[in-house]
Scaffold this motif. Structure first.
Motif, short mmCIF file in Angstrom:
data_model
loop_
_atom_site.label_atom_id
_atom_site.label_comp_id
_atom_site.label_asym_id
_atom_site.label_seq_id
_atom_site.Cartn_x
_atom_site.Cartn_y
_atom_site.Cartn_z
N TRP A 26 61.82 28.70 -3.71
CA TRP A 26 62.40 27.20 -3.69
C TRP A 26 61.22 26.30 -3.14
CZ3 TRP A 26 65.31 25.46 0.91
CH2 TRP A 26 66.33 24.54 0.56
N LEU A 27 60.83 26.51 -2.26
CA LEU A 27 59.71 25.53 -1.63
C LEU A 27 58.61 25.29 -2.52
CD1 LEU A 27 60.26 26.65 2.03
CD2 LEU A 27 61.06 24.78 1.04
N LEU A 28 58.14 26.53 -3.05
CA LEU A 28 56.90 26.27 -3.97
C LEU A 28 57.32 25.62 -5.07
CD1 LEU A 28 55.50 30.12 -4.48
CD2 LEU A 28 54.24 27.93 -3.51
N ALA A 29 58.53 25.54 -5.67
CA ALA A 29 58.73 24.66 -7.10
C ALA A 29 59.05 23.29 -6.40
CB ALA A 29 60.16 25.06 -7.31
N LEU A 30 59.10 22.82 -5.03
CA LEU A 30 59.43 21.47 -4.72
C LEU A 30 58.03 20.87 -4.67
CD1 LEU A 30 61.29 19.83 -3.06
CD2 LEU A 30 60.61 20.52 -1.06
N GLY A 31 56.78 21.36 -4.54
CA GLY A 31 55.72 20.63 -4.90
C GLY A 31 55.20 19.71 -3.53
N ASP A 104 64.56 18.19 -3.47
CA ASP A 104 63.76 16.87 -3.84
C ASP A 104 64.13 15.40 -3.59
OD1 ASP A 104 61.19 16.14 -5.16
OD2 ASP A 104 62.64 15.56 -6.72
N HIS A 105 65.45 15.24 -4.04
CA HIS A 105 66.09 14.04 -3.75
C HIS A 105 66.15 13.91 -2.44
CE1 HIS A 105 68.40 10.74 -5.10
NE2 HIS A 105 69.18 10.95 -4.22
N ALA A 106 66.65 14.68 -1.37
CA ALA A 106 66.82 14.43 -0.05
C ALA A 106 65.35 13.99 0.41
CB ALA A 106 67.21 15.62 0.80
#
Length: 182
Positions: A26-31, A104-106
């Motif tokens: 999840w965190l890796l996908a966040l960028g 990502d939005h948060a």
């Protein structure tokens, strides 16, 4: 580091690897630069060893620390106080993969000036806070689980804290927020 997931656990040897695998994916996908802080609440099983074994195999920084005080909230406060991230995140749900858009939005909402963002209904809540605001709030009242929505009392200490909250789990719905401003 921009973001850190605080994950209080107790006797989680059987499930902590799966939780960490979901969280780090999840965190890796966040960028953004992100990590995980696992706060052990006095486990009597091999939780600490399981976290250490997982941490050695992942690209996402995973740290583990202990908490001698009892309760989920005390562990959450310990994680917040030791974090160096700008934002800390708490989530009720282990199925994090489908929540990346919300997170990502948060982060974008926090970058735009909010201090707290709460998304999703009870049981799927995602709460992201500026680290300093989390420490201030948790010093006054400890949350009892990951699904908390911070209570902003009308006191001078909380003047100017802005919170965006929405019960929908759709990230686009957060634009229609309840904002408490100075």
């Amino acid at each position: 580091m921009d973001l850190e997931l605080i994950l209080p656990v107790r006797n989680g040897e059987d499930g902590v690897r799966e939780q960490l695998a979901a969280a780090t994916t999840w965190l890796l996908a966040l960028g953004v630069a992100a990590g995980v802080a696992v706060v052990d609440r006095g486990s009597s099983d091999r939780t600490v060893e399981a976290v250490d074994e997982f941490a050695a195999q992942t690209l996402v920084p995973v740290r583990i620390l202990g908490c001698s005080a009892s309760g989920w909230g005390a562990a959450a406060l310990r994680g917040v106080r030791t974090s160096r991230a700008r934002f800390v995140v708490f989530t009720e749900t282990p199925d994090l993969a489908d929540r990346i858009r919300e997170l990502d939005h948060a982060v974008r909402v926090l970058d735009s000036g909010q201090h707290i963002v709460c998304l999703g209904p009870a049981g799927r809540r995602l709460t992201v806070l500026q680290r300093g605001v989390a420490e201030l709030l948790f010093s006054d009242e400890l949350p009892d689980d990951a699904g908390f929505v911070p209570r902003l009392r009308d006191i001078p200490r909380y003047a100017g804290i802005r919170m965006a909250a929405h019960g929908s789990s759709r990230a686009t719905a957060v634009d229609a927020t309840l904002v408490r401003s100075r």
